[in-house]
Design a protein around this motif. Sequence first.
Motif, short mmCIF file in Angstrom:
data_model
loop_
_atom_site.label_atom_id
_atom_site.label_comp_id
_atom_site.label_asym_id
_atom_site.label_seq_id
_atom_site.Cartn_x
_atom_site.Cartn_y
_atom_site.Cartn_z
N LYS A 41 0.81 -1.23 0.00
CA LYS A 41 0.00 0.00 0.00
C LYS A 41 0.85 1.28 0.00
N ILE A 42 1.94 1.26 -0.77
CA ILE A 42 2.76 2.46 -0.93
C ILE A 42 2.95 2.73 -2.42
N GLU A 43 3.16 4.00 -2.75
CA GLU A 43 3.39 4.38 -4.14
C GLU A 43 4.88 4.29 -4.47
N PHE A 44 5.18 3.79 -5.63
CA PHE A 44 6.55 3.67 -6.09
C PHE A 44 6.64 4.40 -7.43
N MET A 45 6.56 5.73 -7.36
CA MET A 45 6.53 6.55 -8.58
C MET A 45 7.82 6.44 -9.38
N GLN A 46 8.96 6.32 -8.70
CA GLN A 46 10.22 6.18 -9.41
C GLN A 46 10.22 4.89 -10.26
N GLY A 47 9.59 3.86 -9.73
CA GLY A 47 9.52 2.60 -10.46
C GLY A 47 8.75 2.72 -11.76
N GLU A 48 7.67 3.48 -11.74
CA GLU A 48 6.89 3.67 -12.96
C GLU A 48 7.71 4.39 -14.02
N GLU A 49 8.47 5.38 -13.58
CA GLU A 49 9.31 6.11 -14.52
C GLU A 49 10.45 5.22 -15.05
N ILE A 50 11.06 4.46 -14.17
CA ILE A 50 12.14 3.56 -14.57
C ILE A 50 11.61 2.51 -15.55
N ALA A 51 10.45 1.94 -15.28
CA ALA A 51 9.87 0.94 -16.18
C ALA A 51 9.60 1.54 -17.56
N ARG A 52 9.11 2.76 -17.59
CA ARG A 52 8.85 3.42 -18.86
C ARG A 52 10.13 3.60 -19.66
N TYR A 53 11.19 4.04 -19.00
CA TYR A 53 12.45 4.27 -19.70
C TYR A 53 13.13 2.96 -20.11
N LEU A 54 12.96 1.93 -19.30
CA LEU A 54 13.49 0.62 -19.69
C LEU A 54 12.75 0.08 -20.91
N PHE A 134 17.22 9.09 -23.70
CA PHE A 134 16.94 9.09 -25.13
C PHE A 134 18.17 8.92 -26.02
N ILE A 135 19.34 8.71 -25.45
CA ILE A 135 20.52 8.46 -26.28
C ILE A 135 20.39 7.14 -27.03
N VAL A 136 19.54 6.26 -26.54
CA VAL A 136 19.37 4.96 -27.19
C VAL A 136 18.75 5.12 -28.58
N ILE A 137 18.01 6.18 -28.81
CA ILE A 137 17.35 6.35 -30.11
C ILE A 137 18.38 6.61 -31.22
N PRO A 138 19.26 7.62 -31.10
CA PRO A 138 20.25 7.78 -32.18
C PRO A 138 21.22 6.61 -32.27
N ILE A 139 21.54 5.98 -31.14
CA ILE A 139 22.44 4.82 -31.18
C ILE A 139 21.78 3.68 -31.95
N SER A 140 20.53 3.38 -31.64
CA SER A 140 19.86 2.27 -32.33
C SER A 140 19.64 2.60 -33.80
N MET A 141 19.37 3.85 -34.11
CA MET A 141 19.21 4.22 -35.52
C MET A 141 20.55 4.15 -36.26
N ALA A 142 21.65 4.50 -35.58
CA ALA A 142 22.97 4.37 -36.22
C ALA A 142 23.28 2.91 -36.50
N LEU A 143 22.96 2.05 -35.55
CA LEU A 143 23.18 0.61 -35.76
C LEU A 143 22.27 0.09 -36.86
N SER A 144 21.05 0.59 -36.91
CA SER A 144 20.13 0.19 -37.98
C SER A 144 20.65 0.64 -39.34
N VAL A 145 21.24 1.83 -39.39
CA VAL A 145 21.85 2.31 -40.63
C VAL A 145 22.97 1.37 -41.05
N ILE A 146 23.80 0.97 -40.11
CA ILE A 146 24.90 0.05 -40.42
C ILE A 146 24.34 -1.25 -40.99
#
Length: 168
Positions: A41-54, A134-146
């Motif tokens: 019965k406690i809120e874990f707001m950091q967890g929701e944010e972490i799950a979203r970013y993961l 959000f650094i994962v987006i340009p990294i994944s797109m660079a790998l996709s380009v390769i």
Amino acid sequence: MSVVKKIGKVIGGVEEWVAMISFIAMVVVTIAIVLCRYVFKIEFMQGEEIARYLMIWCGYSGAAYCFRTHGHVGVVVFSEMLPASWHPCIKKIRNIFTAVIVIGVFFFACMCFNKYLSSAQLTTATRIPIAFIFIVIPISMALSVIHTITDVICDFMPNRKEPKEVTE
């Protein structure tokens, strides 16, 4: 070309591990959120944010991995209506078109990342720099380009072996 394929295989292994680890971590964090909310019965707001970013990390690293393994969904109805002798040409055109699109998305992702980087914005609950998320987006797109450029180069190489494509 074998050196490029070996490098692609190593990169693909990294992509696969990042996707798997971020997915497993996302599941663990989500279970922790549910336990905290309904059992303790406690809120874990950091967890929701972490799950979203993961989930973002899992999705984009998985997308780059799918470019290497040809795991993305493709529409083949049009190409199957044409004679089989045309299929190699259509595949070359498709790979070139895909490379152009992925290169465009890569440049757009870099522009967006630069805005995040220059803003020095932090996430709300965890205070993590937004640029790190959000650094994962340009990294994944660079790998996709390769991966897509490797496909285009392989398309025009003589005596090349057909890459295995997912058909399920």
